[in-house]
Design a protein around this motif. Structure first.
Motif, PDB file in Angstrom:
ATOM      1  N   ARG A 175       0.791  -1.268   0.158  1.00 32.58           N
ATOM      2  CA  ARG A 175      -0.159  -0.012  -0.080  1.00 32.58           C
ATOM      3  C   ARG A 175       0.884   1.192  -0.143  1.00 32.58           C
ATOM      4  NH1 ARG A 175      -5.215   1.558   2.455  1.00 32.58           N
ATOM      5  NH2 ARG A 175      -5.032   3.998   2.778  1.00 32.58           N
ATOM      6  N   SER A 176       2.079   1.248   0.854  1.00 29.31           N
ATOM      7  CA  SER A 176       2.730   2.358   0.983  1.00 29.31           C
ATOM      8  C   SER A 176       3.487   2.588  -0.291  1.00 29.31           C
ATOM      9  CB  SER A 176       3.911   2.307   1.943  1.00 29.31           C
ATOM     10  OG  SER A 176       4.657   3.379   2.205  1.00 29.31           O
ATOM     11  N   GLU A 177       4.006   1.636  -1.120  1.00 28.78           N
ATOM     12  CA  GLU A 177       4.764   1.430  -2.266  1.00 28.78           C
ATOM     13  C   GLU A 177       3.616   2.153  -3.456  1.00 28.78           C
ATOM     14  OE1 GLU A 177       6.706  -1.328  -5.891  1.00 28.78           O
ATOM     15  OE2 GLU A 177       6.060  -2.053  -3.649  1.00 28.78           O
ATOM     16  N   MET A 178       2.381   1.894  -3.460  1.00 25.97           N
ATOM     17  CA  MET A 178       1.598   2.072  -4.203  1.00 25.97           C
ATOM     18  C   MET A 178       1.229   3.753  -4.403  1.00 25.97           C
ATOM     19  SD  MET A 178      -2.703   1.183  -4.398  1.00 25.97           S
ATOM     20  CE  MET A 178      -3.035   2.219  -2.941  1.00 25.97           C
ATOM     21  N   ILE A 179       1.068   4.193  -3.001  1.00 29.76           N
ATOM     22  CA  ILE A 179       0.743   5.566  -2.581  1.00 29.76           C
ATOM     23  C   ILE A 179       2.117   6.274  -3.526  1.00 29.76           C
ATOM     24  CG2 ILE A 179       0.884   7.309  -0.951  1.00 29.76           C
ATOM     25  CD1 ILE A 179      -1.254   5.348   0.449  1.00 29.76           C
ATOM     26  N   ASN A 180       3.154   5.938  -2.926  1.00 24.77           N
ATOM     27  CA  ASN A 180       4.541   6.735  -3.566  1.00 24.77           C
ATOM     28  C   ASN A 180       4.769   6.492  -5.008  1.00 24.77           C
ATOM     29  OD1 ASN A 180       5.527   7.417  -0.873  1.00 24.77           O
ATOM     30  ND2 ASN A 180       6.723   4.981  -0.711  1.00 24.77           N
TER      31      ASN A 180
ATOM     32  N   GLU B  42      -5.882   5.331 -17.163  1.00 22.17           N
ATOM     33  CA  GLU B  42      -5.415   3.987 -17.515  1.00 22.17           C
ATOM     34  C   GLU B  42      -3.933   3.945 -17.787  1.00 22.17           C
ATOM     35  OE1 GLU B  42      -5.872   1.623 -22.043  1.00 22.17           O
ATOM     36  OE2 GLU B  42      -7.335   3.138 -21.461  1.00 22.17           O
ATOM     37  N   GLU B  43      -3.329   4.903 -18.009  1.00 19.85           N
ATOM     38  CA  GLU B  43      -1.710   5.057 -17.938  1.00 19.85           C
ATOM     39  C   GLU B  43      -1.358   4.677 -16.418  1.00 19.85           C
ATOM     40  OE1 GLU B  43       2.035   7.970 -18.985  1.00 19.85           O
ATOM     41  OE2 GLU B  43      -0.094   8.719 -19.239  1.00 19.85           O
ATOM     42  N   MET B  44      -1.887   5.453 -15.594  1.00 18.72           N
ATOM     43  CA  MET B  44      -1.439   5.351 -14.066  1.00 18.72           C
ATOM     44  C   MET B  44      -1.622   3.744 -13.474  1.00 18.72           C
ATOM     45  SD  MET B  44      -3.191   7.111 -10.651  1.00 18.72           S
ATOM     46  CE  MET B  44      -3.089   8.596 -11.297  1.00 18.72           C
ATOM     47  N   PHE B  45      -2.755   3.303 -14.052  1.00 20.23           N
ATOM     48  CA  PHE B  45      -3.140   1.752 -13.554  1.00 20.23           C
ATOM     49  C   PHE B  45      -2.182   0.879 -14.100  1.00 20.23           C
ATOM     50  CE2 PHE B  45      -7.228   1.954 -11.060  1.00 20.23           C
ATOM     51  CZ  PHE B  45      -7.233   2.995 -10.691  1.00 20.23           C
ATOM     52  N   LYS B  46      -2.056   1.013 -15.280  1.00 18.27           N
ATOM     53  CA  LYS B  46      -1.011   0.096 -15.857  1.00 18.27           C
ATOM     54  C   LYS B  46       0.335   0.224 -15.215  1.00 18.27           C
ATOM     55  CE  LYS B  46      -3.234  -0.286 -20.419  1.00 18.27           C
ATOM     56  NZ  LYS B  46      -3.334  -0.189 -21.897  1.00 18.27           N
ATOM     57  N   LEU B  47       1.007   1.341 -15.216  1.00 22.69           N
ATOM     58  CA  LEU B  47       2.100   1.565 -14.302  1.00 22.69           C
ATOM     59  C   LEU B  47       2.341   0.902 -13.026  1.00 22.69           C
ATOM     60  CD1 LEU B  47       3.163   5.045 -15.634  1.00 22.69           C
ATOM     61  CD2 LEU B  47       4.389   3.029 -16.213  1.00 22.69           C
ATOM     62  N   LEU B  48       1.048   1.301 -12.316  1.00 29.22           N
ATOM     63  CA  LEU B  48       0.967   0.576 -11.068  1.00 29.22           C
ATOM     64  C   LEU B  48       1.052  -1.040 -10.976  1.00 29.22           C
ATOM     65  CD1 LEU B  48      -1.743   2.891  -9.158  1.00 29.22           C
ATOM     66  CD2 LEU B  48       0.924   2.569  -8.610  1.00 29.22           C
ATOM     67  N   CYS B  49       0.378  -1.439 -12.002  1.00 32.18           N
ATOM     68  CA  CYS B  49       0.396  -2.907 -12.134  1.00 32.18           C
ATOM     69  C   CYS B  49       1.792  -3.356 -12.453  1.00 32.18           C
ATOM     70  CB  CYS B  49      -0.508  -3.408 -13.095  1.00 32.18           C
ATOM     71  SG  CYS B  49      -0.838  -5.100 -13.256  1.00 32.18           S
TER      72      CYS B  49
ATOM     73  N   ARG C 238      -9.841   0.858  -1.994  1.00 35.22           N
ATOM     74  CA  ARG C 238     -10.191  -0.147  -2.785  1.00 35.22           C
ATOM     75  C   ARG C 238      -8.902  -0.630  -3.860  1.00 35.22           C
ATOM     76  NH1 ARG C 238     -16.260   1.423  -4.390  1.00 35.22           N
ATOM     77  NH2 ARG C 238     -17.216   1.403  -2.275  1.00 35.22           N
ATOM     78  N   LEU C 239      -8.391   0.384  -4.104  1.00 37.90           N
ATOM     79  CA  LEU C 239      -7.199   0.326  -5.126  1.00 37.90           C
ATOM     80  C   LEU C 239      -6.180  -0.565  -4.501  1.00 37.90           C
ATOM     81  CD1 LEU C 239      -5.648   0.459  -7.821  1.00 37.90           C
ATOM     82  CD2 LEU C 239      -4.927   2.858  -7.248  1.00 37.90           C
ATOM     83  N   ALA C 240      -6.044  -0.350  -3.276  1.00 36.07           N
ATOM     84  CA  ALA C 240      -5.020  -1.301  -2.561  1.00 36.07           C
ATOM     85  C   ALA C 240      -5.470  -2.776  -2.232  1.00 36.07           C
ATOM     86  CB  ALA C 240      -5.032  -0.600  -0.978  1.00 36.07           C
ATOM     87  N   MET C 241      -6.891  -2.976  -2.067  1.00 36.64           N
ATOM     88  CA  MET C 241      -7.361  -4.024  -1.944  1.00 36.64           C
ATOM     89  C   MET C 241      -7.142  -5.042  -3.381  1.00 36.64           C
ATOM     90  SD  MET C 241     -11.093  -3.172  -0.611  1.00 36.64           S
ATOM     91  CE  MET C 241     -12.073  -4.934  -0.885  1.00 36.64           C
TER      92      MET C 241
END
Length: 505
Positions: free
Chosen positions: A185-190, A293-300, A479-482
């Motif tokens: 979760r912390s990594e995701m927020i960063n 879409e770009e953000m979510f793909k990079l997070l994944c 929810r994104l962290a879930m």
């Protein structure tokens, strides 16, 4: 034996253990400082494993690498003249080895009386055991903090979901999986912060106590400021303040905020939650869909090292362009018996829903009918990722009307695994249109709708100074962290979720 008898027996056992550990603590107190703070570790378990796990024992012995480590004593094996133990720190675990003939007798005897859960510090050199496990050969060991209470379920981890949520510290001590969730979760927020910073967005902070609830359709929490003698509302969203900043010339802003909504609780809802909101001047909702879409793909890619993740047994592929469907298209796709020509007729929607035992509010408007049918019959089926567009204007009080169809707004919601993850739209920057939307919301509030918005005259005045064409979006961080940690409940990704008091815990 009844459950009450079992509870009484368990309580007696805990009391006995507490008494034994307090007696040990009292003995430590007579010998000096029972809680010293002069031991500073110079190495973490993860770093040591990463650097030296592949080194052969002969090399380690030759180098004589001395380390200072500290952590919680998790396991201990006393074997006559030698002992093994495992320390757990924030990064992982490290085995230590103590030989009676290499330590002063007093230190070795003291170590034998340490309990699982105690915080200890150790100094020694690295070596490999016969099984190849990296270990610290200890020459100094110290008690840093006495654990008076025993750790739960020593070998199997803490599994009681109520205790895990109510006493998160025990969950984190006992379960490596939980520690990983919150690191992720912390990594995701960063990663989100970096993503937005690299695109020129400025992180800001806005008030958490509002004189007028606004920015979303939700029931607020109310508090009172004694000095000013005025009621205030815990924010349900930072939207109206962030758009004031757009008026002021800050053309790209975002806030990772805590918001509060006085609503029901479920595996997807917590009254206090974390949300990302960001606003970009001279952009439309289409631009934000592309950005999202770009953000979510990079997070994944960053967190899962690929474009496919598994959530609760189903695979989700982020590699392809995200699907896009309007609400009306989705209704016709999932309910082929609906008549496309009558989708905006309240009487027709009521009749169609009644025949299928779907309850709709009364009196019903066309926009309400479409939203109710979508939320009750389609939302949970959307595997996604899919952008749902074409929201009725009447249920989107802050969104710009679609220029080609005023019944609809320029709004989208992103659905993944049957739940809304993001909500964005082209912002309404016409002060007169916005004032009329507020008046409509106020009429609903006066009619008893506790979630309807209030009339924010200061925000209208800000718009009257001119807000550039703007698009804004909110993303539910919990929810994104879930989603990214494969967690079934929102409680699993919030360190301290709100829970009903329970005397059993």
């Amino acid at each position: 034996m009844t459950s009450t008898d079992q509870d009484d027996q368990a309580k007696r056992q805990i009391d006995e253990l507490l008494a034994q550990r307090r007696a040990k603590l009292n003995q430590w107190r007579t010998q000096g400082n029972a809680y010293p703070n002069d031991f500073i570790p110079d190495a973490a378990s993860f770093e040591l494993h990463a650097e030296y796990d592949e080194k052969p024992d002969a090399w380690l012995e030759q180098q004589a690498i001395e380390v200072r480590i500290a952590g919680r004593l998790m396991t201990k094996r006393i074997m006559g003249k030698a002992s093994f133990a495992t320390l757990q720190d924030a990064a992982g675990r490290m085995q230590i080895h103590l030989r009676r003939d290499e330590l002063p007798e007093l230190i070795y005897q003291e170590f034998k009386h340490f309990d699982a859960g105690d915080l200890i510090g150790a100094i020694g050199t690295l070596f490999k055991t016969k099984t190849g496990e990296l270990t610290v050969r200890v020459r100094v060991v110290r008690l840093l903090a006495k654990a008076l209470r025993p750790l739960p379920e020593k070998y199997h981890g803490l599994t009681d979901s109520q205790i895990r949520s109510r006493r998160r510290y025990l969950d984190l001590i006992s379960n490596a999986a939980s520690r990983k969730i919150f690191r992720t979760r912390s990594e995701m927020i960063n990663q989100i912060r970096c993503f937005l910073n690299q695109r020129g967005f400025v992180e800001v902070e806005t008030p958490m106590m509002h004189p007028i609830p606004g920015g979303a359709v939700a029931r607020p929490f109310i508090t009172h400021h004694n000095t000013l003698d005025m009621d205030l509302y815990l924010r349900i969203a930072p939207e109206l303040y962030l758009k004031r900043l757009i008026v002021g010339g800050m053309e790209r802003v975002f806030e990772l905020n805590r918001s509060f909504r006085n609503e029901g609780m479920s595996t997807r809802h917590n009254p206090e939650f974390t949300m990302l909101e960001f606003y970009q001047a001279y952009a439309t909702y289409e631009d934000l869909m592309a950005l999202t879409e770009e953000m979510f793909k990079l997070l994944c890619q960053s967190i899962h090292d690929g474009s496919v993740i598994t959530y609760q047994g189903q695979q989700l592929d982020f590699s392809a362009p995200f699907e896009r469907l309007s609400i009306e298209q989705a209704l016709l796709q999932y309910h082929p018996t609906l008549d496309a020509q009558n989708l905006r007729q309240p009487d027709y929607l009521e009749k169609w829903a009644s025949e299928r035992n779907i309850a709709l509010p009364s009196p019903l408007t066309a926009g309400q009918g479409l939203m109710e049918l979508f939320e009750k019959t389609i939302e949970h089926q959307l595997r996604g990722p899919v952008f749902i567009t074409g929201f009725p204007t009447e249920v989107s009080p802050l969104a710009r009307r679609h220029p080609d169809d005023p019944f609809l707004s320029e709004r989208f919601e992103l659905f993944i695994a049957g739940r809304e993850i993001a909500n964005g739209f082209s912002e309404l920057n016409d002060p007169e249109d916005q004032a009329q939307r507020f008046r409509e919301q106020l009429a609903r509030r006066e009619a008893g709708d506790e979630e309807a918005m209030a009339f924010d005259s200061d925000y209208i005045e800000a718009l009257e100074y001119g807000m550039p064409p703007t698009a804004g979006e909110g993303i539910g961080i919990d929810r994104l962290a879930m989603l990214l940690t494969d967690s079934a409940s929102i409680r699993d990704v919030i360190l301290f979720p709100l829970l009903r008091p329970d005397e059993r815990y």
